[in-house]
Design a protein around this motif. Structure first.
Motif, short mmCIF file in Angstrom:
data_model
loop_
_atom_site.label_atom_id
_atom_site.label_comp_id
_atom_site.label_asym_id
_atom_site.label_seq_id
_atom_site.Cartn_x
_atom_site.Cartn_y
_atom_site.Cartn_z
N SER A 257 14.29 -23.36 -12.59
CA SER A 257 15.02 -23.78 -13.79
C SER A 257 14.20 -24.68 -14.70
CB SER A 257 16.32 -24.50 -13.38
OG SER A 257 17.15 -23.63 -12.65
N LYS A 258 13.27 -25.41 -14.13
CA LYS A 258 12.50 -26.37 -14.92
C LYS A 258 11.59 -25.65 -15.90
CE LYS A 258 9.94 -30.68 -14.45
NZ LYS A 258 9.42 -31.68 -13.49
N THR A 259 11.60 -26.12 -17.15
CA THR A 259 10.78 -25.49 -18.19
C THR A 259 9.39 -26.11 -18.26
OG1 THR A 259 11.63 -27.02 -19.86
CG2 THR A 259 12.81 -24.93 -19.56
N GLY A 260 8.46 -25.37 -18.83
CA GLY A 260 7.12 -25.88 -19.08
C GLY A 260 6.18 -25.82 -17.90
N VAL A 261 6.63 -25.31 -16.75
CA VAL A 261 5.78 -25.27 -15.55
C VAL A 261 4.60 -24.33 -15.76
CG1 VAL A 261 5.69 -24.73 -13.09
CG2 VAL A 261 7.72 -25.85 -14.05
N LYS A 262 4.85 -23.18 -16.35
CA LYS A 262 3.79 -22.20 -16.58
C LYS A 262 2.66 -22.80 -17.43
CE LYS A 262 5.12 -18.00 -17.57
NZ LYS A 262 5.55 -16.77 -18.32
N GLU A 263 3.04 -23.47 -18.49
CA GLU A 263 2.04 -24.07 -19.38
C GLU A 263 1.25 -25.17 -18.68
OE1 GLU A 263 5.08 -21.94 -21.56
OE2 GLU A 263 5.24 -23.56 -20.08
N LYS A 264 1.92 -25.95 -17.85
CA LYS A 264 1.22 -27.04 -17.15
C LYS A 264 0.29 -26.49 -16.07
CE LYS A 264 4.81 -30.48 -18.07
NZ LYS A 264 5.95 -31.25 -17.52
N LEU A 265 0.65 -25.40 -15.45
CA LEU A 265 -0.24 -24.77 -14.48
C LEU A 265 -1.52 -24.29 -15.17
CD1 LEU A 265 2.21 -22.67 -12.27
CD2 LEU A 265 0.81 -24.59 -11.51
N ILE A 266 -1.38 -23.71 -16.35
CA ILE A 266 -2.55 -23.26 -17.10
C ILE A 266 -3.45 -24.44 -17.46
CG2 ILE A 266 -3.30 -22.18 -19.28
CD1 ILE A 266 -0.78 -20.39 -19.05
N GLU A 267 -2.84 -25.58 -17.80
CA GLU A 267 -3.62 -26.79 -18.08
C GLU A 267 -4.41 -27.22 -16.85
OE1 GLU A 267 -1.02 -29.82 -19.48
OE2 GLU A 267 -0.44 -28.71 -21.30
#
Length: 321
Positions: A257-267
């Motif tokens: 449910s948490k948003t932004g995880v994909k983007e933070k993994l890429i970082e």
């Protein structure tokens, strides 16, 4: 013997590759999976193709090129077709074995419906069922610039030329000398260059690389990494379909449910893909397909990574959840 048939001797040493055996020696060897579909359509002469909204848009190329009508269909939460339509005689249905996790669905579907084409582009290690037309993509699983396999349940064959792959090789070489990131721009260009190519047989270069791969190691590594992640993440994974106990999957799909995880993994240099950006144009935000493309995190589990690597990735992920 003509001069062109005389084996060259001497000169410089060529790239040396291990000689083994490819994984599907008896299937038709082609240059791309989209061309494998075109090859099939040329032989079978289907009048219409049904394909899922949740698929890569390159699979439209053959129908657009050949002027064959097509129709999209939705999938349910088990990632299986919602068959609220009839596949008529002379038409076919294309179904994706998503991430190599839908082998049971493939078997059930092909037993209950005629003219099913299985897209195993995400399921290299899923063996084709007898008599079922099946497509594979090599570069989704291994370091090759192109390459595809096709099982075709008819004797008909096309007379086509062989492809060459030398000019598609730079991203693979750069990834060794400079790392994945430095080769990414070349990878993108290679992907663009595969669009609208003629159907050709697999190049000698791609075939030589595929001959030298330790497939059992690659398969085992994927299965162990998949099982490990599923054991650790199944309690928090919101995806509602039935995961197989073991799978030599393409990636591990995680929905949280948490948003932004994909983007933070890429970082954190964990490069998770989006399957597939075109889905955002084809569907609306209230559809399952949109959610699968937008929210699901597809975690790498392939043969490049040991369980230690997967544990490190899991540690980073848990800090973000």
């Amino acid at each position: 013997m003509k001069n062109s048939e005389i084996k060259t001797m001497g000169g410089y040493f060529q790239l040396q590759l291990s000689k083994g055996k490819e994984y599907y020696p008896d299937l038709i060897k082609l240059n791309t999976s989209r061309n494998a579909l075109e090859y099939l359509l040329e032989i079978k002469k289907y009048s219409k193709v049904y394909l899922p909204y949740f698929t890569c848009e390159v699979m439209l190329e053959p129908m657009l090129k050949m002027g064959i009508p097509y129709q999209f269909y939705h999938i349910n939460e088990q990632l299986e077709p919602i068959l609220d339509f009839e596949v008529a005689e002379g038409e076919c249905l294309l179904y994706n074995n998503y991430l190599g996790l839908k082998e049971k669905a493939v078997k059930t579907l092909t037993e209950s419906l005629k003219n099913v084409v299985i897209d195993n582009a995400q399921a290299f290690f899923s063996a084709p069922l007898p008599g079922v037309d099946t497509i594979y993509s090599c570069r989704k699983f291994f370091g090759v610039p192109d390459g595809a396999y096709l099982q075709l349940n008819t004797e008909g064959r096309l007379n086509i030329d062989m492809d060459t792959s030398t000019y598609r090789f730079s991203h693979l070489i750069k990834s060794i000398d400079y790392g994945i990131e430095r080769g990414y721009a070349d990878f993108v260009e290679n992907e663009k260059g595969l669009a609208d190519n003629e159907i050709r047989t697999m190049s000698l270069l791609t075939h030589a690389i595929l001959d030298g791969i330790d497939y059992e190691y690659c398969k085992t590594r994927r299965m162990e990494n998949f099982s490990f992640l599923h054991e650790k993440l199944s309690a928090v994974n919101e995806l509602d379909f039935d995961f197989p106990e073991q799978a030599a999957a393409m990636m591990y799909p995680l929905l949280v449910s948490k948003t932004g995880v994909k983007e933070k993994l890429i970082e954190e240099k964990i490069f998770v893909p989006t399957f597939w950006p075109n889905v955002f144009r084809w569907t609306t935000v209230d559809t399952l397909e949109y959610k699968l493309a937008k929210e699901v995190i597809y975690l790498p589990i392939d043969h490049r990574y040991s369980l230690t690597d997967i544990e490190e990735m899991l540690g980073i992920l848990k800090k973000l959840l």
